[in-house]
Scaffold this motif. Structure first.
Motif, short mmCIF file in Angstrom:
data_model
loop_
_atom_site.label_atom_id
_atom_site.label_comp_id
_atom_site.label_asym_id
_atom_site.label_seq_id
_atom_site.Cartn_x
_atom_site.Cartn_y
_atom_site.Cartn_z
N ALA A 68 3.53 14.23 -11.69
CA ALA A 68 4.02 14.33 -13.06
C ALA A 68 2.93 14.84 -14.00
N ALA A 69 1.70 14.33 -13.81
CA ALA A 69 0.59 14.75 -14.67
C ALA A 69 0.26 16.22 -14.44
N VAL A 70 0.20 16.63 -13.20
CA VAL A 70 -0.11 18.03 -12.90
C VAL A 70 1.03 18.92 -13.37
N GLY A 71 2.25 18.47 -13.23
CA GLY A 71 3.40 19.25 -13.68
C GLY A 71 3.37 19.47 -15.19
N SER A 72 2.95 18.46 -15.95
CA SER A 72 2.90 18.61 -17.40
C SER A 72 1.75 19.53 -17.81
N MET A 73 0.74 19.65 -16.97
CA MET A 73 -0.37 20.55 -17.27
C MET A 73 0.02 22.00 -17.06
N ALA A 74 1.07 22.25 -16.30
CA ALA A 74 1.50 23.63 -16.05
C ALA A 74 1.99 24.28 -17.34
N PHE B 267 0.82 -1.21 0.00
CA PHE B 267 0.00 0.00 0.00
C PHE B 267 0.86 1.26 0.00
N ILE B 268 1.89 1.26 0.80
CA ILE B 268 2.78 2.43 0.88
C ILE B 268 3.46 2.65 -0.46
N GLU B 269 3.96 1.58 -1.07
CA GLU B 269 4.62 1.71 -2.38
C GLU B 269 3.64 2.20 -3.43
N SER B 270 2.42 1.69 -3.42
CA SER B 270 1.40 2.14 -4.38
C SER B 270 1.05 3.60 -4.16
N ASP B 271 0.97 4.01 -2.90
CA ASP B 271 0.66 5.39 -2.58
C ASP B 271 1.73 6.33 -3.14
N VAL B 272 2.98 5.95 -2.96
CA VAL B 272 4.10 6.76 -3.47
C VAL B 272 4.05 6.81 -5.00
N THR B 273 3.80 5.67 -5.63
CA THR B 273 3.73 5.61 -7.09
C THR B 273 2.60 6.50 -7.62
N MET B 274 1.42 6.40 -7.00
CA MET B 274 0.29 7.23 -7.45
C MET B 274 0.58 8.71 -7.25
N ARG B 275 1.20 9.05 -6.10
CA ARG B 275 1.52 10.45 -5.84
C ARG B 275 2.50 10.97 -6.89
N ASP B 276 3.52 10.17 -7.22
CA ASP B 276 4.49 10.58 -8.23
C ASP B 276 3.83 10.75 -9.59
N GLN B 277 2.90 9.87 -9.94
CA GLN B 277 2.21 9.97 -11.24
C GLN B 277 1.32 11.20 -11.29
N VAL B 278 0.64 11.50 -10.20
CA VAL B 278 -0.20 12.69 -10.15
C VAL B 278 0.66 13.94 -10.25
#
Length: 112
Positions: A97-103, A84-95
């Motif tokens: 990255a996605a929000v960063g590309s929207m900037a 769960f912790i690893e998945s949480d970190v992965t999802m946070r990193d993906q979000v």
């Protein structure tokens, strides 16, 4: 609905459970030894000694099996928590990255 995974709290709980499992295992080993000692304490009462030995042989490792089960379950919970912790970190990193590309996206100018 937001979830806040607290690895320190999970770790602390699992350490306490593992400690309890170790205490239980130590007590179970002492009980096994006491039972074995008791079966030799009947002196010349061989029938009583044999009866107790038969009774005890089927139960001598019960506490150790319970301790092993407790420690195994704690290990399973630790593995699940890690996932769960690893998945949480992965999802946070993906979000991020996605929000960063929207900037980089510029809104169209108002043609009004």
């Amino acid at each position: 609905m937001a979830h806040d995974i607290q690895p320190e709290g999970i770790h602390s709980t699992l350490v306490r459970v593992a400690g309890g499992g170790q205490v239980l295992d130590t007590a179970a080993r002492a009980a096994r030894t006491a039972g074995e000692d008791l079966s030799g304490a009947f002196g010349t009462a061989s029938t009583a000694s044999a009866a107790f030995a038969a009774f005890w042989s089927e139960r001598a490792d019960t506490g150790e099996r319970i301790a092993n089960l407790l420690l195994h379950q704690a290990s399973c919970v630790a593995d699940a928590a890690d996932a769960f912790i690893e998945s949480d970190v992965t999802m946070r990193d993906q979000v991020d990255a996605a929000v960063g590309s929207m900037a980089d996206i510029v809104a169209p100018e108002d043609e009004g």
